[in-house]
Structure formats: structure tokens, C-alpha cells
Design an enzyme around this catalytic site. Structure first.
Site, short mmCIF file in Angstrom:
data_model
loop_
_atom_site.label_atom_id
_atom_site.label_comp_id
_atom_site.label_asym_id
_atom_site.label_seq_id
_atom_site.Cartn_x
_atom_site.Cartn_y
_atom_site.Cartn_z
N LYS A 94 0.79 -1.20 0.16
CA LYS A 94 0.11 -0.06 0.15
C LYS A 94 0.87 1.24 -0.21
O LYS A 94 0.62 2.30 -0.68
CB LYS A 94 -0.67 0.07 1.35
CG LYS A 94 -2.19 0.89 1.13
CD LYS A 94 -2.86 0.79 2.46
CE LYS A 94 -3.89 -0.44 2.49
NZ LYS A 94 -4.42 -0.40 3.72
N THR B 198 -13.36 5.28 14.51
CA THR B 198 -14.38 5.39 14.91
C THR B 198 -14.41 4.51 16.01
O THR B 198 -14.14 3.19 15.86
CB THR B 198 -15.51 5.09 13.90
OG1 THR B 198 -15.50 5.75 12.82
CG2 THR B 198 -17.16 4.96 14.62
N ARG C 16 -17.41 10.58 3.79
CA ARG C 16 -18.35 9.79 2.87
C ARG C 16 -17.60 9.04 1.68
O ARG C 16 -16.97 9.82 1.13
CB ARG C 16 -19.72 10.30 2.14
CG ARG C 16 -20.90 10.54 3.16
CD ARG C 16 -21.40 11.77 2.56
NE ARG C 16 -20.81 12.98 1.95
CZ ARG C 16 -21.36 13.75 1.00
NH1 ARG C 16 -22.72 13.75 0.62
NH2 ARG C 16 -20.64 14.87 0.87
N GLY D 73 -35.36 1.55 -0.23
CA GLY D 73 -34.76 0.67 -1.38
C GLY D 73 -34.36 -0.49 -0.60
O GLY D 73 -34.87 -1.15 0.43
N CYS E 52 -19.30 1.43 7.30
CA CYS E 52 -19.63 2.24 8.49
C CYS E 52 -21.02 1.95 9.09
O CYS E 52 -20.90 1.54 10.30
CB CYS E 52 -19.36 3.64 8.14
SG CYS E 52 -17.52 4.04 7.71
N LYS F 22 -21.88 -1.54 11.02
CA LYS F 22 -20.94 -1.96 11.96
C LYS F 22 -21.03 -0.74 13.00
O LYS F 22 -20.87 -1.28 14.38
CB LYS F 22 -19.43 -2.30 11.74
CG LYS F 22 -18.76 -0.97 11.16
CD LYS F 22 -17.42 -0.85 11.86
CE LYS F 22 -16.75 0.16 11.19
NZ LYS F 22 -16.14 1.24 12.23
N LYS G 73 -22.79 1.21 -2.76
CA LYS G 73 -23.38 2.46 -3.06
C LYS G 73 -22.51 2.84 -4.48
O LYS G 73 -21.41 2.54 -4.42
CB LYS G 73 -23.25 3.61 -2.14
CG LYS G 73 -21.89 4.19 -1.80
CD LYS G 73 -22.06 5.29 -0.89
CE LYS G 73 -20.57 6.15 -0.53
NZ LYS G 73 -20.97 7.18 0.21
C1 UDX Z 1 -21.30 6.93 6.07
C2 UDX Z 1 -21.70 8.35 6.69
O1 UDX Z 1 -22.39 9.12 5.62
C3 UDX Z 1 -20.23 9.35 6.91
O2 UDX Z 1 -20.67 10.41 7.36
C4 UDX Z 1 -19.47 8.37 7.75
O3 UDX Z 1 -18.12 8.95 7.87
C5 UDX Z 1 -19.06 6.90 7.27
O4 UDX Z 1 -20.40 6.14 7.00
P1 UDX Z 1 -20.61 5.73 3.67
O5 UDX Z 1 -20.43 4.72 4.36
O6 UDX Z 1 -19.61 6.63 2.64
O7 UDX Z 1 -20.55 7.21 4.87
O8 UDX Z 1 -22.01 6.05 2.86
P2 UDX Z 1 -23.24 6.93 2.80
O9 UDX Z 1 -23.37 7.67 1.58
O10 UDX Z 1 -23.64 7.34 4.16
O11 UDX Z 1 -24.45 5.37 2.57
C6 UDX Z 1 -24.38 4.52 3.16
C7 UDX Z 1 -25.55 3.68 2.81
O12 UDX Z 1 -26.66 4.04 2.92
C8 UDX Z 1 -25.17 3.19 1.21
O13 UDX Z 1 -25.34 1.61 1.29
C9 UDX Z 1 -26.24 3.83 0.71
O14 UDX Z 1 -26.69 3.20 -0.62
C10 UDX Z 1 -27.38 3.81 1.79
N1 UDX Z 1 -28.42 4.89 1.62
C11 UDX Z 1 -28.11 6.19 1.90
C12 UDX Z 1 -29.92 4.47 1.72
O15 UDX Z 1 -30.13 3.59 1.39
N2 UDX Z 1 -30.79 5.43 1.30
C13 UDX Z 1 -30.46 6.74 1.27
O16 UDX Z 1 -31.18 7.66 1.45
C14 UDX Z 1 -29.07 7.07 1.65
#
Ligand code: UDX
Length: 446
Positions: free
Chosen positions: A40, A127, A160, A262, A269, A272, A332
Site C-alpha cells: 500500500k 471510529t 463519505r 430501497g 460504517c 458496524k 453505493k
Molecule cells: C457513512 C456516513 O455518511 C459518513 O458520514 C461516515 O463518515 C461513514 O459512513 P458511507 O458509508 O460512505 O458514509 O456511505 P453513505 O453515503 O452514508 O451511505 C451509506 C449507505 O446508505 C449506502 O449503502 C447507501 O446506499 C445507503 N443509503 C443512503 C440508502 O439506502 N438510502 C439513502 O437515502 C441514503
């Protein structure tokens, strides 16, 4: 520029650390990134991002090219070089438990501490369960030759995936748990360009800083599971959860974001973090107060079963021997991360019911294959959909929204699709003679 030119180390150059190190160098600091993974470190030193993240390669190559970001596998070098050390290692879920695994945090602290010979600030970004920082502060003072001269602060990260660079350079807020004014001032200096741009800075105690992070993620998870629970009621009552969310979202106290119903949330994140939050509450004797988070988790994992069920209904009752196209493997869009990915979990479940599954994803196929080698993968959407009896749209990559239903109808065996993210234009797909099923858009089914 004010606030630049500090000597900073970033311990742990995974997702969080690589972005943090590159961005700190980008705002003018001299940064040393340290990781135990030599491969890495080598990739980063060549300016290559070890994972898919829009914009990171540019910042990284700029940082490495300017000489402001250097990389090493030696924590002794970090101790020698820097006055502020950020701990950015992962805290995954413990196998066989809901709690967070702090092995990497302890290893990073212990590895660094024994080399700290002068007064230094160590800043945790990982975290962690509340109370960890206070224990780590004691451990640092015990192990470091500089003893009480080593201070610990906590500065949680809210980035995110997919927006990591922007979230780091222009965060919504900075949260700093600092015991002394000196630690607070050092962190204000680290983030001086952000503060000058008006980013809110909130100083707290250590425990509050740790809790802000998990509370924020628990809130987001709860918001998603709330709308998914309402989606079930919409299905039962013949209502449309997308219009409902839009209407609710106009209330400024609620807001439209994270009301996307959905297949639910996944990733490294949210899942867990809610489990670890509940596990910690249990240890603190306040499990009842967070009991609803178990329900949030249950609603979320139930979404995956619901999509499998919809697919089964669409193909006439049994998935056995059916061709199923899965659009999306990442948890996502704009990410190659498949950790706890709803899309991949559904793909595996459908295959376990005897279907022939072909998975498409623009970025996550290598990672997906490493977890589920038994699934069939392709980087060509039309190929994924060839002779499909049903198409499952499970990760809302932009390119899926732009698909032409008329052309896709020509390659599938049966024009049936489950929109697991509620972002496709149902009118458009139905006009092209597709049977569309979705979660929470009751009138469309049956
Ligand atoms: C998240 C937090 O947003 C971020 O602040 C933190 O530091 C880490 O965890 P991340 O895991 O990158 O970030 O994804 P995020 O954009 O929050 O989406 C999380 C999950 O929720 C995804 O699987 C997404 O598809 C889902 N999601 C999000 C939904 O199902 N519906 C929504 O309306 C929004």
C-alpha cells in the site's frame, strides 16, 4: 498561508488515512503517511490511490509530487518527524460479536508510543466505542518515554466514500475532543484553511467527540430504516414512498436526504457502527435506550430478503434455473467498496436459490470477486442482461439511470426489472413494456 507547514504523521493509510494524508499535504502541511502494509505504501508513494475514489488520484499525485507527502512503514520515523500524529486505522466489527475490534488502534498506539521522546499530540480519528480515547490517553502516558508530555485528542471523521476528498477539504464541521487548550490550538492550526473558510469548529471533551460520530451514523441509519419501514406500509396501502419522501423532505426539520427507500444501507460504517454503539451501550448498562437500533438493523437486512422475494415473484414463483442480471455490486455508487453490500448479498442469495446470476458493476468487480468468487461477473451491462429472466437494479450508478429500456429489452429473455433503489423512471420503463417492481411503490405491483 496561515496554518500550513506543520509536520504531521498519519498512521494507517487505508481509506480514511490515505485521503486525510493527501488532503493535509494539499493544504500545505508536511506529511508522513505510515502503514504496516508495504504494498500500500509503495502504491501511495507512486501517487496511486489503492482504491476507487473520485478526485483522490489528483490530490495524491500533487501531494507526492510536491514532496509534501512522504510514505514509510516505520513508526519510529513518524515519531522523529512529526509533532502531531493522526491515528486513522480501521475498527471493523469483531468476528462473532457486535462490538468493534480495536486491535489495529491498539497496535498503532503501542507502535508509536514507545518512540515518542518529546512532547507530542496524538489525535485519534478512527471510529471507536466511547471511553476508548480516555483509556488510550492513559496507555500513551504509560508507554511513551515522554510520559505525560504526550497528549491525546479525538477528532472524528465524517467523510463519505465517493465524496471523501471534498468532505475532507470542505467538511460540514470539525469536531475536536481536547483536554488542553494547547491541543485545541494545535488542531486549529492544522485546520486553519478550513476555519478561515468558515467551517464550524466544535470543541468537546473526549467522550463527546467519540460519541458524535457514532450518534451521527446511528441517526442516518435510523432515517433510512424509517423510510424503508414506511415503504412497506406504502406497499400494503397502495401508496408511493418516493412521492411521500419528497413531500416529507420539504419540511426543513426533516429534509429529503437519507429518505431514499430501497434495498437499504451497507458499507464499512453504518452497519458496524450501529452494532458497536449498541454493544457499548450494553456495557455501559443503557442497552434499553438504544434497543431501537437492533430494530433499525433488522429492518435493513429485511430489505435484502424483500428484493429476493420480488425477484422470485416476477419470474413466476421459483428462481431455480432462472437467469438473473444484477446491476451493481458496490454498496453505493462512486465506490468500489463491497463491504456489507446489499447488492452483493442479494446476488449471493439469488444464486443460493438456484439462479444463474451475472453481476455488473463499473468499479467493484475485483473486490466483489474476492468475496464471492462463485458469481459470474462482467463489465458490460448488455452482457449481464443477455437472456435474463429478471434484472435487479441494486446500486444506483449514474449509468444505470441512463440505460435505454428499449435497447435493453432486446437482449433480455423477459423484460422484468426490480428497481431496488427507486431511482429509475418507472413511466419510461413501463412505456417500453417492462414489468417493473419496486419497494414502496405499491400501485406498481401485482
Ligand atoms: C457513512 C456516513 O455518511 C459518513 O458520514 C461516515 O463518515 C461513514 O459512513 P458511507 O458509508 O460512505 O458514509 O456511505 P453513505 O453515503 O452514508 O451511505 C451509506 C449507505 O446508505 C449506502 O449503502 C447507501 O446506499 C445507503 N443509503 C443512503 C440508502 O439506502 N438510502 C439513502 O437515502 C441514503
Amino acid at each position: 498561508m496561515a496554518g500550513t507547514d506543520m509536520r504531521i504523521s498519519v498512521i494507517g493509510t487505508g481509506y480514511l488515512g490515505a485521503v486525510h494524508a493527501a488532503c493535509l499535504a494539499d493544504i500545505g502541511h508536511d506529511v508522513l503517511g505510515v502503514d504496516v502494509d508495504a504494498a500500500k505504501i509503495e502504491a501511495l508513494a507512486a501517487g496511486q490511490a489503492p482504491f476507487y475514489e473520485p478526485g483522490l488520484s489528483d490530490v495524491l499525485s500533487r501531494a507526492v509530487g510536491s514532496g509534501r507527502l512522504r510514505l514509510s512503514i516505520d513508526p519510529a520515523q513518524a515519531a522523529e518527524f512529526a509533532d502531531v500524529h493522526f491515528i486513522c486505522v480501521g475498527t471493523p466489527q469483531q468476528p462473532g460479536s457486535q462490538a468493534a475490534d480495536l486491535t489495529y488502534v491498539h497496535a498503532a498506539i503501542d507502535g508509536l508510543a514507545r518512540h515518542l521522546r518529546r512532547p507530542t499530540l496524538v489525535v485519534g480519528k478512527s471510529t471507536v466505542p466511547v471511553g476508548t480515547a480516555a483509556a488510550l490517553a492513559r496507555r500513551l502516558a504509560e508507554l511513551a518515554p515522554a510520559g505525560e508530555g504526550v497528549e491525546l485528542a479525538w477528532n472524528p471523521e465524517f467523510l463519505r466514500e465517493g465524496y471523501a476528498v471534498a468532505d475532507t477539504l470542505t467538511p460540514d464541521r470539525l469536531v475536536v475532543g481536547a483536554r488542553s487548550d494547547a491541543a485545541d490550538e494545535a488542531l486549529r492550526e492544522v485546520y486553519a484553511p478550513m476555519l478561515a473558510a468558515g467551517v464550524p469548529y466544535i470543541r468537546t471533551d473526549l467522550a463527546t467527540a467519540e460519541l458524535v460520530k457514532v450518534a451521527a451514523n446511528a441517526f442516518l441509519a435510523t432515517k433510512i430504516s424509517f423510510i424503508n419501514a414506511v415503504a412497506d406500509v406504502c406497499d400494503a396501502a397502495g401508496a408511493d414512498v418516493v412521492r411521500l419522501a419528497e413531500a416529507m423532505g420539504h419540511d426543513a426539520r426533516i429534509g429529503r436526504r437519507f429518505l431514499g427507500a430501497g434495498v437499504g444501507f451497507g458499507g464499512g460504517c453504518l452497519p458496524k457502527d450501529i452494532r458497536a454503539f449498541l454493544a457499548r451501550a450494553r456495557e455501559l448498562g443503557v442497552a434499553d435506550s438504544l434497543a431501537f437500533l437492533a430494530e433499525v438493523d433488522t429492518i435493513n437486512t429485511g430489505r435484502r430478503r424483500r428484493v429476493v422475494e420480488l425477484a422470485r415473484e416476477l419470474v413466476g414463483g421459483s428462481l431455480h434455473g432462472r437467469n438473473v442480471a444484477v446491476l451493481g455490486a458496490a454498496f453505493k455508487p462512486d465506490s468500489d467498496d463491497v463491504r456489507d453490500s446489499p447488492a452483493l448479498a442479494v446476488a449471493a442469495a439469488v444464486q443460493a436459490r438456484g439462479a444463474n446470476v451475472r453481476v455488473h458493476d463499473p468499479a467493484a468487480i475485483d473486490n466483489a470477486r474476492a468475496v464471492f468468487p462463485e458469481l459470474d461477473y462482467t463489465t458490460d451491462v448488455a452482457k449481464a442482461c443477455e437472456r435474463a429472466d429478471v434484472v435487479l437494479h441494486l446500486t444506483e450508478w449514474r449509468e444505470y439511470r441512463d440505460l435505454e429500456p428499449e435497447s435493453l429489452a432486446k437482449v433480455v429473455a423477459h423484460a422484468r426489472i426490480v428497481d431496488g433503489r427507486n431511482v429509475l423512471s418507472l413511466e419510461r420503463w413501463e412505456a417500453a413494456n417492462w414489468t417493473v417492481a419496486a419497494l414502496g411503490r405499491g400501485r406498481r405491483q401485482g
